[in-house]
Structure formats: structure tokens, C-alpha cells
Design a protein around this motif. Structure first.
Motif, PDB file in Angstrom:
ATOM      1  N   ILE A 128       0.832  -1.203   0.000  1.00 37.66           N
ATOM      2  CA  ILE A 128       0.000   0.000   0.000  1.00 37.66           C
ATOM      3  C   ILE A 128       0.870   1.259   0.000  1.00 37.66           C
ATOM      4  N   VAL A 129       1.861   1.273   0.885  1.00 42.59           N
ATOM      5  CA  VAL A 129       2.767   2.432   0.953  1.00 42.59           C
ATOM      6  C   VAL A 129       3.462   2.622  -0.387  1.00 42.59           C
ATOM      7  N   ASP A 130       3.836   1.526  -0.978  1.00 45.10           N
ATOM      8  CA  ASP A 130       4.493   1.572  -2.269  1.00 45.10           C
ATOM      9  C   ASP A 130       3.585   2.193  -3.337  1.00 45.10           C
ATOM     10  N   LEU A 131       2.334   1.784  -3.329  1.00 46.40           N
ATOM     11  CA  LEU A 131       1.377   2.290  -4.314  1.00 46.40           C
ATOM     12  C   LEU A 131       1.083   3.779  -4.101  1.00 46.40           C
ATOM     13  N   VAL A 132       0.941   4.156  -2.846  1.00 50.89           N
ATOM     14  CA  VAL A 132       0.704   5.573  -2.550  1.00 50.89           C
ATOM     15  C   VAL A 132       1.904   6.401  -3.020  1.00 50.89           C
ATOM     16  N   GLY A 133       3.100   5.895  -2.750  1.00 49.83           N
ATOM     17  CA  GLY A 133       4.313   6.599  -3.171  1.00 49.83           C
ATOM     18  C   GLY A 133       4.354   6.784  -4.676  1.00 49.83           C
ATOM     19  N   ARG A 134       3.956   5.774  -5.351  1.00 59.04           N
ATOM     20  CA  ARG A 134       3.942   5.816  -6.796  1.00 59.04           C
ATOM     21  C   ARG A 134       2.999   6.914  -7.310  1.00 59.04           C
ATOM     22  N   LEU A 135       1.838   7.009  -6.670  1.00 63.49           N
ATOM     23  CA  LEU A 135       0.866   8.032  -7.073  1.00 63.49           C
ATOM     24  C   LEU A 135       1.382   9.432  -6.744  1.00 63.49           C
ATOM     25  N   VAL A 136       2.080   9.557  -5.614  1.00 65.41           N
ATOM     26  CA  VAL A 136       2.664  10.853  -5.253  1.00 65.41           C
ATOM     27  C   VAL A 136       3.714  11.242  -6.289  1.00 65.41           C
ATOM     28  N   GLY A 146       0.916  14.915   6.899  1.00 65.39           N
ATOM     29  CA  GLY A 146       0.895  13.482   7.191  1.00 65.39           C
ATOM     30  C   GLY A 146      -0.239  12.713   6.523  1.00 65.39           C
ATOM     31  N   ASP A 147      -1.217  13.440   5.960  1.00 62.61           N
ATOM     32  CA  ASP A 147      -2.255  12.796   5.151  1.00 62.61           C
ATOM     33  C   ASP A 147      -1.782  12.801   3.698  1.00 62.61           C
ATOM     34  N   VAL A 148      -2.277  11.853   2.934  1.00 61.70           N
ATOM     35  CA  VAL A 148      -2.023  11.885   1.499  1.00 61.70           C
ATOM     36  C   VAL A 148      -3.366  11.805   0.784  1.00 61.70           C
ATOM     37  N   TYR A 149      -3.579  12.719  -0.149  1.00 67.02           N
ATOM     38  CA  TYR A 149      -4.842  12.745  -0.887  1.00 67.02           C
ATOM     39  C   TYR A 149      -4.625  12.484  -2.362  1.00 67.02           C
ATOM     40  N   TYR A 150      -5.619  11.886  -2.959  1.00 66.62           N
ATOM     41  CA  TYR A 150      -5.599  11.665  -4.396  1.00 66.62           C
ATOM     42  C   TYR A 150      -6.087  12.932  -5.081  1.00 66.62           C
ATOM     43  N   ARG A 151      -5.353  13.351  -6.084  1.00 62.83           N
ATOM     44  CA  ARG A 151      -5.688  14.579  -6.816  1.00 62.83           C
ATOM     45  C   ARG A 151      -6.659  14.215  -7.938  1.00 62.83           C
ATOM     46  N   VAL A 152      -7.925  14.217  -7.587  1.00 63.33           N
ATOM     47  CA  VAL A 152      -8.952  13.682  -8.481  1.00 63.33           C
ATOM     48  C   VAL A 152      -8.983  14.349  -9.856  1.00 63.33           C
ATOM     49  N   LYS A 153      -8.778  15.655  -9.893  1.00 64.76           N
ATOM     50  CA  LYS A 153      -8.917  16.335 -11.185  1.00 64.76           C
ATOM     51  C   LYS A 153      -7.785  15.997 -12.155  1.00 64.76           C
ATOM     52  N   GLU A 154      -6.758  15.306 -11.642  1.00 64.38           N
ATOM     53  CA  GLU A 154      -5.673  14.872 -12.532  1.00 64.38           C
ATOM     54  C   GLU A 154      -5.993  13.545 -13.221  1.00 64.38           C
ATOM     55  N   PHE A 155      -7.054  12.903 -12.782  1.00 63.24           N
ATOM     56  CA  PHE A 155      -7.427  11.633 -13.406  1.00 63.24           C
ATOM     57  C   PHE A 155      -8.592  11.887 -14.348  1.00 63.24           C
ATOM     58  N   ALA A 156      -8.263  11.898 -15.629  1.00 64.28           N
ATOM     59  CA  ALA A 156      -9.207  12.393 -16.629  1.00 64.28           C
ATOM     60  C   ALA A 156     -10.555  11.677 -16.613  1.00 64.28           C
ATOM     61  N   GLU A 184      -7.125  20.111  -2.012  1.00 65.93           N
ATOM     62  CA  GLU A 184      -7.138  20.996  -3.180  1.00 65.93           C
ATOM     63  C   GLU A 184      -8.532  21.067  -3.780  1.00 65.93           C
ATOM     64  N   THR A 185      -9.196  19.928  -3.799  1.00 71.76           N
ATOM     65  CA  THR A 185     -10.547  19.832  -4.339  1.00 71.76           C
ATOM     66  C   THR A 185     -11.360  19.018  -3.343  1.00 71.76           C
ATOM     67  N   PRO A 186     -12.587  19.419  -3.111  1.00 70.77           N
ATOM     68  CA  PRO A 186     -13.391  18.691  -2.118  1.00 70.77           C
ATOM     69  C   PRO A 186     -13.480  17.189  -2.382  1.00 70.77           C
ATOM     70  N   LEU A 187     -13.396  16.802  -3.650  1.00 67.95           N
ATOM     71  CA  LEU A 187     -13.561  15.381  -3.973  1.00 67.95           C
ATOM     72  C   LEU A 187     -12.285  14.565  -3.782  1.00 67.95           C
ATOM     73  N   ASP A 188     -11.172  15.227  -3.567  1.00 68.76           N
ATOM     74  CA  ASP A 188      -9.940  14.478  -3.326  1.00 68.76           C
ATOM     75  C   ASP A 188     -10.152  13.563  -2.127  1.00 68.76           C
ATOM     76  N   PHE A 189      -9.683  12.341  -2.256  1.00 66.55           N
ATOM     77  CA  PHE A 189      -9.935  11.381  -1.178  1.00 66.55           C
ATOM     78  C   PHE A 189      -8.619  10.884  -0.582  1.00 66.55           C
ATOM     79  N   ALA A 190      -8.703  10.400   0.642  1.00 70.14           N
ATOM     80  CA  ALA A 190      -7.498  10.034   1.390  1.00 70.14           C
ATOM     81  C   ALA A 190      -6.923   8.694   0.949  1.00 70.14           C
ATOM     82  N   LEU A 191      -5.639   8.699   0.669  1.00 70.87           N
ATOM     83  CA  LEU A 191      -4.928   7.456   0.403  1.00 70.87           C
ATOM     84  C   LEU A 191      -4.243   6.986   1.674  1.00 70.87           C
ATOM     85  N   TRP A 192      -3.858   7.959   2.469  1.00 71.03           N
ATOM     86  CA  TRP A 192      -3.141   7.679   3.710  1.00 71.03           C
ATOM     87  C   TRP A 192      -3.611   8.676   4.756  1.00 71.03           C
TER      88      TRP A 192
END
Length: 532
Positions: A128-136, A146-156, A184-192
Motif C-alpha cells: 500500500i505504501v508503495d502504491l501511494v508513493g507511486r501516485l505521489v 501526514g495525510d495523502v490525498y488523491y488529486r482527483v482532477k488529474e485523473f481524466a 485541493e478539491t473537495p472530492l480528493d480522497f485520502a490514500l493515507w
RNA sequence: GGCGGCAUAGCCAAGAGGCUAAGGCGACGGUCUGCAAAACCGUUAUCCCCGGUUCGAGUCCGGGUGCCGCCUCCA
């Protein structure tokens, strides 16, 4: 037994919204990922349905000759588990382990296959940590405190599974949920999620914390099935946000065209037309149901309807004191308008009746009864010298059944296809005038063999018929409070009366049995009984 | 409000454009039975409404109406 039937398999894919032929990534093999439960409580009927759908699917695909790898996860790190562990004063991991065990017990009762792999979040932190790192690293995720969020608007293509656009969702967001200003965007969701004091935590490049809700399925599916695999299943409610986010994570990390090739989602369970929901408080645990009904009955009931449809449980709540049917208002008031007795929810739940389950149980008894008689016949009759083909409907049983199963795992239709053969076989067993011995033998043995195939696909009808019937009788007698000893006494007395041709007395005894809820069946080999 | 799904007999429910619209429950009639029960046989629907595409539509398209779900934790 009839030759194996291998029609083209079609399934409904949520992504395309259409029924499509199943073409697996590798010919002859099929990877299936089932979203298993978050283990923070006893399983309920919804969990059961979400489990039985892939279960039957996997059984069928295997029967069709596919080499299936079946992965079903257990989410054992989660906010709800942490909350519950605080309430119960039990360490989170112990609590999760406990309910994972309970889950296994319920599923085993329901005759569910064990998955080939049952990954847990707690065993996949590194992935999981590996995958989150990859997305970062790819700029698809960002860390804040210390939280990590997915940047939803970057995923077309975000929203393609739930058929929504980012804009549409942004309009609705904010009005209903509190917006975390750091996102950054309300829809961004937590990865970590960064750990708060006292919460279970694992080390990561962003500090101690735990995985967000969706990331575990992306990590575990790629670990055990590869970056691309065939079928992903789950309840309809997981389409958004869970599966939408899984797609964003997995395809974000591994590229377009990866991840699940087909999405299979099952419909909800309703009680009296209302969605079963923990927040509505109208849900039944598996244990509450199996206290009243045989697990196989529940399993059968779940299969009577197509998996994508809603499935309604009719409820009938009799007053535990006087038996009067209590309407919703009376149930909520906890007071019987007929006799005035007061009851709490627990008492009502113990006396509740499920007409649908009772019908399912009767149907199961009919099938097992037929199977038992066919077995008895085959055991006692001699195999005739001449080979004849079975009667028409029985001969076509497997083909018809398989055809329905291949059509998007239509268990309801498949079950319906058993009716004609069942009638045919019972007709034979009851008399079958004009049917030659070889045909009779061929029909019954073909029926018994093909029903074996059916049983292995459905996970129903696969018990010893006589034993099942005996257990069902005991369970039902207990449920309706029937004294079977008394029934036997009356039956003995009635036999004597009948032998003496004292029809008046025999009928009087039968009436007495009727008031107990018992129907007498007189046959050439003496009298038996069943429930009214 | 946005998006998605569903609408088939008294009830439940299959129907992947094309023979007489599966099946279950219930009801009714019959066979069997001392009478019953069980089992078996038979009867019980033109698919929410309107329009369209097509040689042909329950099935596809458009418009209504009505339910349900998702948009927040949920299987």
C-alpha cells in the motif's frame, strides 16, 4: 449424465452498462476479485448476498472449465473498526480478527467456497505504501500534514464507472459534506491518513498513519491477480466512491487499460420495500436469521432473484404473546394493540416470520424430497439391460440450466428451468403409467446425476436428502413450537384406527394433528406427515 | 437539484428484437385417495401510458407517469 454444456458466457458490465461476452485476459483462466467485508461487526444479509454472487459465479466458471483464481479480501484496518474497538475496549486488530472469524463461520454455514487468497490490509502495508508513493511521484497525489490525498482532477476519466462527471459531483459536494480546507478539491480522497494519538499506526514516508479506505483493494488486487485482471465484484453501493476511487488509484498508477476488465455489482436487500441499512436500523444479522431458518434456505432464497435486482424480504411480525400480526406502528411502539402486551425489539426479532424464506424452505423440501425418492428408486431397482434416453425435460435439464447461468449468472431463470424436470420425475415416481422400465431408470438416473452438477454450481441441493429433510423437520418444529413426540403418538393411534377402518376416529385424530399444524400423508407404506 | 436503475398475471419473478411471454406462490377444476394430504395433469398475462424505428418490440429510440437507488459510512 448428460454431456457438459459450454455456451458462451455473457455478463453485465457496470462500466459499459451492457451485457457482453466474457473474454478473459488469458484463455482458460479467470481472475476474480471480490470486495469482502470490513470486519467490525457480525455479518448481515447484505454481506451474504455480496458473497454468494461471486461464489456462484466462481463455481459456474469452474464448472465451465475455467481455471479461476478467486481473491476475496478482508478489510481489517478501518475507521469503523477503530471506533468500535474504542467502544468495546478491545484492541483494533483483535476486534477485526474476531469478526473476521465470525464472518468465516457464517460463510461456512452458507456453504460458500473458500477463496484461493484472502488478503488482509494488515498484511499488505508495504504494498500500500508503495502504491501511494507511486501516485505521489506521478503527481496524482499530494501529502498534507501526514495525510495523502488523491488529486482527483488529474485523473481524466474520474466518474466513468458511476457515470458522473467531476463538474456534476463538485456541484453537489460541499453542500452535504464538510469540506476539508487542506484538500485541493473537495472530492480528493485520502490514500493515507495520519495517525491521531492512540490510533493504530504504521510507518510511512509521510509519517505514521494508516491506509485510506480505497487503497487496500487496489494494492491487494494487483498483488494477487496482477495489474490487470478479469472480474471485480461488490455491492452496488460500492460503485461510488469505493470502486470509482479504486479505478483512479490503479489506473493512475499502472496506466489506462489496466485493472478490472468487468465490473459486477449486486443489488440491495430490502425489508418490506425499504433498503436494509445500518443507519435505518432495519438490518438483520446472519445469526438472527439462521436462528430461525436453515442456512441453505437463506442461500436458496438469495438465488431466486437475479443478482442485479433488489431482493425484498417480506416481514411478518406476530405479537409474541397473542400472535396478532403487528403493523409497523405497533412494532415501533413496542405494544400489541390486540392484547396490550409490551415487547422490545429483541423479542420481536425472535418471533418474526419471513414468508419468502418459508416459501424457499418448502421449495427446497420439494427438491430434496424428489431427490430422496429418486435415490430410493435407483437403490432398489435393477439397472435394466436396455439403454434408453431419458424423458424429454430431464434430458434437457443441464442444457437449459446452463444456458441461464451463462446468461449473466441468471440463477432465477436457472432455478425455474428445474421445474419441468422435477414435475416429470415426480410424475414417474408417483406412477408413471405407460413409461417403460428402461426409460424410467434412464430418466431418474440422469436426473440424479445432473442435479449433482446443478448442486455443485449453486451450492444448494448438495446435502444428503434424507438428512436434510430430517433436520428441516426438527428445525421447523422448533420454530413453530411443535411437539413431535405428541405428533408420533397421534400418528400411532390413527394407524390403529385406520387399520380398524374406524374412519371417524381416524379423521378426528387427523383434525387434532391439523390443529397442531401438521398435515398427514397416507401412502402405501404407511402414513407420514409434513407441516401444513 | 444532478446522475443511474426499474415498471411483465392476485403476489413473487425469468425473458441476450423473431416459434403458442419461463418458473414459483395463491386460486380454481381434475387424477390418485376410505375421505384427505402429498404428488401429477389442466386453467389463470399481450408486458405502466403515448409516439417512433423495424417485415417483426415486453425486448431498441424519444417523451410522459410512478417507484427505487447513488451523490455521506454502507454489501
Amino acid at each position: 449424465m448428460t454431456e457438459p454444456v459450454r455456451p458462451q458466457i455473457h455478463l453485465h458490465d457496470t462500466l459499459t452498462g451492457a451485457k457482453t461476452p466474457l473474454e478473459t485476459l488469458e484463455p482458460g483462466r479467470c481472475g476474480v476479485y471480490c470486495c469482502g467485508p470490513t470486519v467490525y461487526g457480525l455479518t448481515h444479509l447484505g454481506n451474504l448476498r455480496a458473497a454468494v454472487v461471486p461464489d456462484v459465479m466462481v463455481r459456474f466458471l469452474r464448472q465451465q472449465g475455467l481455471d479461476v483464481k478467486y481473491v476475496r479480501n478482508i478489510t481489517d484496518i478501518d475507521d469503523k473498526i477503530i471506533k468500535r474497538s474504542a467502544e468495546e475496549g478491545m484492541p483494533a486488530q483483535d476486534l477485526a480478527d474476531k469478526y473476521a472469524e465470525e464472518y468465516h463461520r457464517d460463510l461456512a454455514d452458507m456453504n460458500m467456497l473458500e477463496p484461493d487468497v484472502e488478503p488482509r490490509v494488515s498484511g499488505h502495508l508495504a504494498e500500500i505504501v508503495d502504491l501511494v508513493g507511486r501516485l505521489v511521484n506521478k503527481g496524482l497525489a499530494y501529502a498534507v500534514d501526514g495525510d495523502v490525498y488523491y488529486r482527483v482532477k488529474e485523473f481524466a476519466s474520474y466518474g466513468k464507472l458511476s457515470k458522473r462527471t467531476l463538474e456534476e459531483m463538485l456541484e453537489g459536494a460541499g453542500s452535504r459534506i464538510e469540506v476539508d480546507e487542506r484538500k485541493e478539491t473537495p472530492l480528493d480522497f485520502a490514500l493515507w491518513k495520519a495517525a491521531k494519538p492512540g490510533e493504530p499506526a504504521w510507518e510511512s514516508p509521510w509519517g505514521p498513519g494508516r491506509p485510506g479506505w480505497h487503497i487496500e483493494c487496489s494494492a491487494m488486487s494487483s498483488t494477487h491477480l496482477g495489474q490487470t485482471f478479469d472480474i471485480h465484484t461488490g455491492g452496488r453501493d460500492l460503485i461510488f466512491p469505493h470502486h470509482e476511487n479504486e479505478i483512479a488509484q490503479s489506473q493512475g498508477a499502472h496506466g489506462d487499460g489496466t485493472f478490472a476488465r468487468y465490473w459486477v455489482h449486486n443489488g440491495f436487500i430490502n425489508f418490506d420495500g425499504e433498503k436494509m441499512s445500518k443507519s435505518l436500523g432495519n438490518f438483520f444479522t446472519t445469526r438472527e436469521i439462521t436462528a430461525l431458518y436453515d442456512p441453505e434456505t437463506v442461500r436458496y432464497f438469495l438465488l431466486t432473484v437475479h443478482y442485479r435486482s433488489g431482493l425484498n424480504f417480506e416481514l411478518e411480525v406476530p405479537c409474541p404473546a397473542c400472535g396478532a400480526v403487528l403493523l409497523k406502528a405497533a412494532q415501533e411502539a413496542g405494544r400489541c394493540p390486540a392484547c396490550g402486551a409490551e415487547h422490545d425489539d429483541e423479542a420481536l426479532k425472535r418471533s418474526v416470520r419471513f414468508p419468502g424464506l418459508e416459501e424457499a424452505e418448502d421449495r427446497l423440501a420439494y427438491v430434496y424430497g424428489t431427490l430422496a425418492q429418486a435415490r430410493t428408486f435407483l437403490d432398489s431397482a435393477k439397472r435394466p439391460g436396455a439403454d434408453e434416453p431419458p424423458l424429454e425435460h430431464t434430458a434437457g435439464l443441464l442444457e437449459s440450466f446452463t444456458g441461464h447461468m451463462a446468461n449473466d449468472f441468471n440463477t432465477g431463470g436457472a432455478l425455474g428451468a428445474l421445474s419441468k424436470p422435477l414435475n416429470e420425475v415426480n410424475g414417474l415416481l408417483a406412477g408413471g403409467k405407460g413409461v417403460s422400465k428402461p426409460v424410467r431408470w434412464a430418466t431418474l438416473s440422469s436426473f440424479a446425476a445432473d442435479m449433482g452438477q446443478v448442486a455443485s454450481i449453486l451450492g444448494c441441493f448438495d446435502q444428503e436428502p434424507a438428512a436434510w429433510l430430517a433436520r428441516r423437520r426438527d428445525a421447523k418444529a422448533k420454530r413453530i413450537g411443535l411437539d413431535t413426540g405428541r405428533v408420533d403418538e397421534l400418528l400411532v393411534a390413527r394407524r390403529a384406527a385406520r387399520q380398524a377402518k374406524d374412519w371417524g376416529e381416524a379423521d378426528r385424530l387427523r383434525d387434532e394433528l391439523t390443529t397442531l399444524g401438521v398435515a398427514v400423508q397416507d401412502g402405501p407404506q404407511g402414513s407420514t406427515w409434513d407441516f401444513l
